[in-house]
Design a protein around this motif. Structure first.
Motif, PDB file in Angstrom:
ATOM      1  N   PRO A 128       0.734  -1.170  -0.092  1.00  0.00           N
ATOM      2  CA  PRO A 128       0.067   0.057   0.080  1.00  0.00           C
ATOM      3  C   PRO A 128       0.842   1.463   0.039  1.00  0.00           C
ATOM      4  O   PRO A 128       1.981   1.094   0.474  1.00  0.00           O
ATOM      5  N   ALA A 129       0.407   2.222  -0.555  1.00  0.00           N
ATOM      6  CA  ALA A 129       1.007   3.568  -0.397  1.00  0.00           C
ATOM      7  C   ALA A 129       1.069   4.234   0.826  1.00  0.00           C
ATOM      8  O   ALA A 129       0.105   4.084   1.684  1.00  0.00           O
ATOM      9  N   ALA A 130       1.957   4.953   1.270  1.00  0.00           N
ATOM     10  CA  ALA A 130       1.921   5.462   2.566  1.00  0.00           C
ATOM     11  C   ALA A 130       1.057   6.414   2.794  1.00  0.00           C
ATOM     12  O   ALA A 130       0.497   6.319   3.976  1.00  0.00           O
ATOM     13  N   GLU A 131       0.372   7.198   1.804  1.00  0.00           N
ATOM     14  CA  GLU A 131      -0.608   7.960   1.912  1.00  0.00           C
ATOM     15  C   GLU A 131      -1.613   7.572   0.881  1.00  0.00           C
ATOM     16  O   GLU A 131      -1.248   7.564  -0.153  1.00  0.00           O
ATOM     17  N   GLY A 132      -2.906   7.184   1.060  1.00  0.00           N
ATOM     18  CA  GLY A 132      -3.924   6.672   0.247  1.00  0.00           C
ATOM     19  C   GLY A 132      -4.135   5.143   0.482  1.00  0.00           C
ATOM     20  O   GLY A 132      -4.813   4.531  -0.435  1.00  0.00           O
ATOM     21  N   GLY A 133      -3.088   4.416   0.950  1.00  0.00           N
ATOM     22  CA  GLY A 133      -3.208   2.850   0.936  1.00  0.00           C
ATOM     23  C   GLY A 133      -3.245   2.154  -0.272  1.00  0.00           C
ATOM     24  O   GLY A 133      -2.696   2.609  -1.293  1.00  0.00           O
ATOM     25  N   TRP A 134      -3.782   0.959  -0.246  1.00  0.00           N
ATOM     26  CA  TRP A 134      -4.023   0.304  -1.400  1.00  0.00           C
ATOM     27  C   TRP A 134      -4.401   0.795  -2.859  1.00  0.00           C
ATOM     28  O   TRP A 134      -4.226   1.003  -3.955  1.00  0.00           O
ATOM     29  N   GLN A 135      -5.511   1.837  -2.548  1.00  0.00           N
ATOM     30  CA  GLN A 135      -6.177   2.610  -3.694  1.00  0.00           C
ATOM     31  C   GLN A 135      -5.225   3.471  -4.118  1.00  0.00           C
ATOM     32  O   GLN A 135      -4.973   3.551  -5.567  1.00  0.00           O
ATOM     33  N   ALA A 136      -4.353   4.203  -3.545  1.00  0.00           N
ATOM     34  CA  ALA A 136      -3.209   4.932  -4.372  1.00  0.00           C
ATOM     35  C   ALA A 136      -2.368   4.126  -4.893  1.00  0.00           C
ATOM     36  O   ALA A 136      -1.615   4.606  -5.694  1.00  0.00           O
ATOM     37  N   ALA A 137      -2.029   3.098  -4.131  1.00  0.00           N
ATOM     38  CA  ALA A 137      -0.838   1.937  -4.853  1.00  0.00           C
ATOM     39  C   ALA A 137      -1.409   1.548  -6.263  1.00  0.00           C
ATOM     40  O   ALA A 137      -0.663   1.738  -7.178  1.00  0.00           O
ATOM     41  N   ARG A 138      -2.549   1.317  -6.068  1.00  0.00           N
ATOM     42  CA  ARG A 138      -3.451   1.048  -7.379  1.00  0.00           C
ATOM     43  C   ARG A 138      -3.310   1.834  -8.548  1.00  0.00           C
ATOM     44  O   ARG A 138      -2.963   1.704  -9.751  1.00  0.00           O
ATOM     45  N   LEU A 139      -3.715   2.990  -8.243  1.00  0.00           N
ATOM     46  CA  LEU A 139      -3.707   4.001  -9.180  1.00  0.00           C
ATOM     47  C   LEU A 139      -2.221   4.594  -9.901  1.00  0.00           C
ATOM     48  O   LEU A 139      -2.200   4.931 -10.918  1.00  0.00           O
ATOM     49  N   ALA A 140      -1.492   4.253  -8.995  1.00  0.00           N
ATOM     50  CA  ALA A 140       0.057   4.875  -9.449  1.00  0.00           C
ATOM     51  C   ALA A 140       0.376   3.791 -10.470  1.00  0.00           C
ATOM     52  O   ALA A 140       0.865   4.123 -11.450  1.00  0.00           O
ATOM     53  N   ARG A 141       0.069   2.463 -10.067  1.00  0.00           N
ATOM     54  CA  ARG A 141       0.495   1.133 -11.403  1.00  0.00           C
ATOM     55  C   ARG A 141      -0.642   1.558 -12.611  1.00  0.00           C
ATOM     56  O   ARG A 141       0.091   1.215 -13.645  1.00  0.00           O
ATOM     57  N   LEU A 142      -1.910   1.794 -12.028  1.00  0.00           N
ATOM     58  CA  LEU A 142      -2.603   2.059 -13.354  1.00  0.00           C
ATOM     59  C   LEU A 142      -2.168   3.289 -14.301  1.00  0.00           C
ATOM     60  O   LEU A 142      -2.250   3.092 -15.582  1.00  0.00           O
ATOM     61  N   ARG A 143      -1.498   4.164 -13.799  1.00  0.00           N
ATOM     62  CA  ARG A 143      -1.085   5.160 -14.651  1.00  0.00           C
ATOM     63  C   ARG A 143       0.171   4.976 -15.429  1.00  0.00           C
ATOM     64  O   ARG A 143       0.351   5.182 -16.341  1.00  0.00           O
ATOM     65  N   GLU A 144       0.938   4.046 -14.846  1.00  0.00           N
ATOM     66  CA  GLU A 144       1.980   3.464 -15.574  1.00  0.00           C
ATOM     67  C   GLU A 144       1.703   2.788 -16.853  1.00  0.00           C
ATOM     68  O   GLU A 144       2.308   2.604 -17.812  1.00  0.00           O
ATOM     69  N   LEU A 145       0.587   2.056 -16.409  1.00  0.00           N
ATOM     70  CA  LEU A 145       0.279   0.987 -17.630  1.00  0.00           C
ATOM     71  C   LEU A 145      -0.403   1.886 -18.705  1.00  0.00           C
ATOM     72  O   LEU A 145      -0.269   1.553 -19.890  1.00  0.00           O
ATOM     73  N   LEU A 146      -0.986   3.079 -18.291  1.00  0.00           N
ATOM     74  CA  LEU A 146      -1.615   3.831 -19.302  1.00  0.00           C
ATOM     75  C   LEU A 146      -0.460   4.560 -20.151  1.00  0.00           C
ATOM     76  O   LEU A 146      -0.702   4.674 -21.410  1.00  0.00           O
ATOM     77  N   ASP A 147       0.481   4.960 -19.655  1.00  0.00           N
ATOM     78  CA  ASP A 147       1.572   5.783 -20.059  1.00  0.00           C
ATOM     79  C   ASP A 147       2.077   4.649 -21.026  1.00  0.00           C
ATOM     80  O   ASP A 147       2.651   5.041 -22.487  1.00  0.00           O
ATOM     81  N   ASP A 148       2.200   3.383 -21.127  1.00  0.00           N
ATOM     82  CA  ASP A 148       2.691   2.245 -21.903  1.00  0.00           C
ATOM     83  C   ASP A 148       1.816   1.958 -22.855  1.00  0.00           C
ATOM     84  O   ASP A 148       2.259   1.227 -23.834  1.00  0.00           O
TER      85      ASP A 148
END
Length: 359
Positions: A128-148
């Motif tokens: 999990p992300a330090a701020e925002g927990g699992w949701q924030a961690a999932r969204l960070a990975r999602l943005r990486e996938l979109l960039d690719d």
């Protein structure tokens, strides 16, 4: 020997699935939860193809098509704790889109297998992300996938108004099934189904009271965010689909109360579900009991099957202190959302947007 045929690179659309969407039954629930009550109505979304969130998933993809944001055959990428993932897998098959879902390490093995079986690609984050927990961690990975993936589409369920629009059909079904409605009890995660139901229902019944049900440890209604056992209910971020002015009050329900309620439903009336179903059933029974003569309705978002290793597992419940003795029998009342950090069932009749209060 002839080489085996390769699977098509593009997901073919199957519009024959779309007539299976919605039109779920309405059940009368009178099982004590935990006290006797006059009964309430429950919309059984577990009996609709793709579950409750298939409604919003189809609406979000159709809306993106109409605006030119989603092109034929393009990949759809979204974050999910499970339920929307099933809905998007349904929508992807029906409308012809490959689906990539970003989950996390707490996603149940059974739902992982189900999502992959439906043809979705599943990406899991392990911290999990330090701020925002699992949701924030999932969204960070999602943005990486979109960039690719140029051309891929992110529905952004937390902030997409088409999420709410997908529940207009459910509102119409409730209006067709009920002569009158006094109280609507809604679980709140992305805010989609509450926002989508309340406005059309209030046009039909202007004095409708709306009770939001959140999870202990969720930040949506102004409590501090902290790790939560309950999945699919609550949030560590503030979804903009949550229409705060629509709610008359909010209840926070803890995992012990949700488990006790879900198990009582399973044993007493055969109809049950997971964390969200247990939580809304508890509050709907309370509303029916405390408001004499009121017609009360709620939505059971899914069934019990994905929760066999948690809500319905005795060892899991003992390990996490979820025995019936630890479940509150009635809510404590707090004067405003951040008056005290709650650890179990609590009620507040002051509903505010926490971001506006901070501002």
């Amino acid at each position: 020997m002839t080489a085996p045929a390769l699977l098509p690179a593009v997901q073919p659309a199957n519009p024959d699935l779309l007539p299976l969407l919605g039109r779920t039954p309405l059940a009368r629930i009178s099982t004590p939860l935990p006290h006797p009550h006059p009964g309430f109505w429950a919309k059984l979304e577990c009996l609709g193809a793709g579950g409750m969130k298939a409604r919003s998933a189809v609406a979000m993809l159709r809306g993106a098509h109409a605006r030119g944001e989603l092109h034929a055959g393009a990949t759809v990428v979204e974050s999910t704790s499970g339920t929307l993932g099933v809905g998007l897998a349904f929508a992807g098959q029906a409308l012809g889109h490959p689906v990539i879902l970003v989950g996390d390490a707490e996603l149940e093995p059974s739902i992982r297998q189900l999502l992959r079986s439906y043809g979705a690609r599943l990406e899991l984050v392990d911290q999990p992300a330090a701020e925002g927990g699992w949701q924030a961690a999932r969204l960070a990975r999602l943005r990486e996938l979109l960039d690719d993936r140029p051309g891929a589409y992110w529905p952004d369920q937390y902030n997409n108004p088409d999420n709410a629009a997908g529940y207009l059909s459910m509102a119409q079904e409730l209006i067709g099934d009920l002569d009158h409605l006094d109280v609507l009890v809604c679980s709140v995660g992305t805010g989609g189904h509450s926002a989508g139901l309340v406005e059309p229902l209030r046009r039909r019944w202007p004095h409708l009271q709306v009770i939001g049900v959140d999870s202990v440890g969720s930040a949506i209604f102004g409590q501090p965010a902290r790790p939560r056992l309950m999945r699919g209910l609550g949030s560590s971020i503030h979804p903009r689909n949550v229409a705060y002015p629509l709610f008359d009050e909010v209840h926070w329900v803890g995992p012990a109360e949700a488990v006790d309620s879900a198990r009582r439903l399973a044993k007493g009336c055969f109809v049950s579900g997971g964390w969200s179903t247990g939580a809304v059933a508890l509050v709907a029974a309370w509303a029916a009991r405390t408001q004499a003569g009121a017609v009360v309705a709620t939505v059971f978002p899914d069934g019990p099957h994905r929760y066999l290793g948690t809500v319905y597992d005795d060892d899991y419940c003992r390990a996490h202190g979820l025995e019936p003795a630890n479940a509150a029998l009635r809510p404590i009342e707090i004067p405003y959302p951040n008056a005290v950090e709650v650890s179990g069932w609590a009620r507040c009749r002051t509903v505010v947007d926490p971001l506006e209060v901070r501002g």
